[in-house]
Design a protein around this motif. Structure first.
Motif, PDB file in Angstrom:
ATOM      1  N   PRO A   1       0.810  -1.230   0.000  1.00 47.62           N
ATOM      2  CA  PRO A   1       0.000   0.000   0.000  1.00 47.62           C
ATOM      3  C   PRO A   1       0.836   1.269   0.000  1.00 47.62           C
ATOM      4  CG  PRO A   1      -0.931  -1.589   1.525  1.00 47.62           C
ATOM      5  CD  PRO A   1       0.365  -2.166   1.050  1.00 47.62           C
TER       6      PRO A   1
ATOM      7  N   PRO B   1       0.775   6.039  -4.553  1.00 49.14           N
ATOM      8  CA  PRO B   1      -0.511   6.609  -4.144  1.00 49.14           C
ATOM      9  C   PRO B   1      -1.724   5.827  -4.645  1.00 49.14           C
ATOM     10  CG  PRO B   1       0.991   8.366  -4.722  1.00 49.14           C
ATOM     11  CD  PRO B   1       1.682   7.084  -5.080  1.00 49.14           C
TER      12      PRO B   1
ATOM     13  N   ALA C   1      -2.213   3.051  -2.293  1.00 44.56           N
ATOM     14  CA  ALA C   1      -2.725   3.546  -1.006  1.00 44.56           C
ATOM     15  C   ALA C   1      -4.213   3.841  -1.093  1.00 44.56           C
ATOM     16  CB  ALA C   1      -1.969   4.800  -0.582  1.00 44.56           C
ATOM     17  N   MET C   2      -4.647   4.387  -2.227  1.00 46.09           N
ATOM     18  CA  MET C   2      -6.059   4.729  -2.387  1.00 46.09           C
ATOM     19  C   MET C   2      -6.916   3.464  -2.434  1.00 46.09           C
ATOM     20  SD  MET C   2      -5.609   7.826  -5.092  1.00 46.09           S
ATOM     21  CE  MET C   2      -7.300   8.328  -5.129  1.00 46.09           C
TER      22      MET C   2
ATOM     23  N   ALA D   1       2.559   7.725  -1.259  1.00 41.62           N
ATOM     24  CA  ALA D   1       1.468   6.932  -0.706  1.00 41.62           C
ATOM     25  C   ALA D   1       1.298   7.224   0.781  1.00 41.62           C
ATOM     26  CB  ALA D   1       1.761   5.447  -0.914  1.00 41.62           C
TER      27      ALA D   1
ATOM     28  N   TYR E   1      -0.568  10.452   1.446  1.00 39.99           N
ATOM     29  CA  TYR E   1      -1.996  10.301   1.186  1.00 39.99           C
ATOM     30  C   TYR E   1      -2.689   9.678   2.396  1.00 39.99           C
ATOM     31  CZ  TYR E   1      -6.336   8.316  -0.591  1.00 39.99           C
ATOM     32  OH  TYR E   1      -7.659   7.964  -0.753  1.00 39.99           O
TER      33      TYR E   1
END
Lengths: 462, 103
Positions: A411, A415, A418-419, B71, B74
């Motif tokens: 993750p 990004p 991660a989303m 990441a 975020y």
């Protein structure tokens, strides 16, 4: 608390390097053939502190970039000038608004305009609706659409939009089918980043270094290099995710609210500008204008016509541009100070080892990029890759760029990952198994078939 | 912290309905409508939206989408917004209770 610790550690590290004790301790223990000059030592200090801050994210990444600039101007520059090296502060400053930064600014503007008019959403809905309630076909449609958009638009905006479309469908499915369908979005967004120079910041950083050596591939050449990789990796991702699906014939409904777009002058101007910009990028060999210069066109058109306004301008990811600029500034410091030569002096440098050096650096970049920012990884590894080969840096730099973009096991890797993880439908292990498989096979394919293809296309030295 | 309960200017009710809108200018707006007399009470423009119990993708759908640096940034942004919202909510409720206002 962890961030404060990271800042303190960075300051302690900086202080250690700044002392004469640090310099003498390091240089006295080196063999004669690996002498470290004062300016290379300072560049090593800046590199070390930047690496620590970028890896730990103790401060926002762009803050580290600006810190690099400060250290280069107030510390490195005087040391280099005292050593008789002809260097000016403008060499560090200009990295923050170079041709590649302009290219990315244009890319972000295109993305903002398409998103504002919902062109991306309209296109995605059409393709997904065409796929219908057939899981393998739907998954392939999601993969292709997401990757295609990700080649030209922001990975984050593409992922957010596609997740919003896919989630209502995925939530109807049992877990073992839901997870692969959701994972198709971030994996495709990551893979799409290989296709164009604006697909991913590591690509642009590689292009900038290659421009400095006079060997940069054109936008079209990168598209030719990257497209087969995108196609191959998408098929690999599709196969891997389908392999995770036990009962692919499960029925579900295609519940999507449709978006309509108004055929007004803003729409036609946007479409026309996008197509003209892409055409301009593809034909740079004919009109002899750089990709960055062409990228000014959409910026001027969209803001002059007020399709985008000043709020949209402020919302552009200027921090990502600063992050890229900081990396290029660090690269200048590493090459101009002689630090790159010093690092490379520890590595084999004969012509036969270009491939193995590319594989080594690519592997290191992939591991780093799996746990930290792709852009920060590229910022740290690219200057070393450039120093490894003065005659044929292309396969090294392109290989590192691909490796950074292909790292997607966790993750925290990207990004989009991660989303997808933050939808709370994907566990770490559910992402890790296919993500790691795609990453590892992707690296192998990049440095076998991909390396061969680069030589076919004419990437010198492959 | 300054805390107010919004009352309808027409009928004085504190029972409202929130209507969430993303307009053509990409602004995220909330129109507050009185549940009693159906009048418009107020309009807010959102920043730092948090929908309690929903995952981060809902957060991303409502905000104008910003390109994260990484990441981790975020995920951190969402967690910071969530903790900030929950903390602020508890503090606001406590402030109203101390002022003997109905919550």
């Amino acid at each position: 608390m962890r961030q404060l610790a990271g800042i303190c550690f960075a300051l302690v590290l900086l202080g250690s390097f700044a002392s004469d004790f640090g310099f003498h301790t390091l240089t006295e223990n080196l063999p004669a053939e690996h002498t470290l000059s004062r300016q290379a030592y300072v560049a090593l200090a800046i590199l070390s502190v930047a690496a620590l801050l970028w890896i730990t994210e103790a401060v926002p990444l762009f803050v580290t970039s600006l810190f690099v600039l400060l250290l280069c101007i107030v510390w490195l520059l005087p040391v280099m000038q005292d050593s008789g090296i002809d260097v000016d502060r403008s060499e560090f400053l200009q990295q923050f608004f170079s041709d590649i930064i302009l290219l990315f600014l244009g890319g972000f503007t295109l993305s903002a305009a398409m998103h504002k008019l919902q062109l991306d959403l309209w296109l995605s809905q059409k393709v997904i609706a065409w796929a219908g309630p057939n899981l393998p076909k739907l998954m392939l449609s999601v993969l292709i659409t997401t990757a295609f958009l990700s080649m030209w638009l922001s990975n984050t905006a593409t992922t957010a939009m596609m997740l919003a479309l896919v989630l209502p469908i995925a939530l109807q499915l049992p877990t073992e089918l839901r997870q692969p369908l959701i994972l198709s979005v971030p994996f495709a967004a990551n893979i799409g980043g290989l296709g164009t120079p604006i697909g991913s910041p590591p690509n642009a950083i590689a292009m900038e270094y290659l421009q400095q050596t006079g060997n940069a591939p054109s936008f079209l050449t990168w598209l030719i290099i990257g497209s087969p990789s995108v196609v191959g990796m998408l098929l690999l991702a599709w196969g891997t995710l389908l392999w995770m699906c036990p009962n692919r014939d499960t029925s579900f409904e295609m519940s999507m609210s449709s978006v309509s777009i108004t055929p007004n002058w803003q729409l036609w101007l946007t479409i026309g500008t996008i197509l003209a910009t892409i055409a301009g990028w593809m034909t740079s060999a004919f009109h002899q204008q750089s990709s960055g210069t062409v990228a000014l066109v959409p910026v001027l058109v969209f803001f002059a016509s007020r399709i985008l306004n000043v709020r949209d301008l402020r919302a552009l990811p200027w921090d990502v541009l600063l992050l890229m600029g900081g990396g290029l500034c660090l690269g200048t410091a590493i090459s101009e100070s002689g630090l790159a030569d010093w690092i490379v002096s520890f590595l084999p440098s004969d012509s036969d080892s270009i491939y193995w050096n590319a594989l080594l650096l690519g592997s290191v970049a992939c591991v780093m990029s799996s746990v930290m920012s792709n852009t920060a990884t590229a910022n740290l590894i690219m200057p070393i890759a450039l120093g490894m080969s003065e005659t044929s840096p292309e396969p090294l730099l392109v290989g590192v760029a691909f490796a950074c973009t292909l790292a997607m096991p966790l993750p925290v890797s990207t990004p989009p990952n991660a989303m997808a993880f933050s939808t709370e439908q994907i566990s770490v292990s559910a992402m890790l198994k296919p993500g790691l498989a795609i990453t590892l096979v992707g690296i192998v394919l990049t440095f076998t078939l991909g390396y061969w293809w680069w030589s076919v296309v004419g990437l010198a030295g492959s | 912290m300054e805390v107010h309960r919004q009352t309808c200017q027409a009928c004085g009710s504190i029972n409202h309905r929130n209507i969430l809108v993303r307009d053509e200018k990409n602004r995220t707006l909330v129109f507050v409508r009185c549940s009693q007399c159906k009048e418009l009470v107020a309009r807010y423009e959102l920043d730092g939206y948090y929908h309690h119990g929903k995952s981060a993708d809902a957060f991303t759908r409502v905000q104008p989408i910003e390109e994260p640096e990484s990441a981790r940034s975020y995920l951190r942004t969402f967690e910071n917004t969530k903790s900030d919202a929950l903390e602020g909510y508890e503090t606001a409720l406590e402030t109203l209770r101390q002022a003997d206002k109905e919550v």
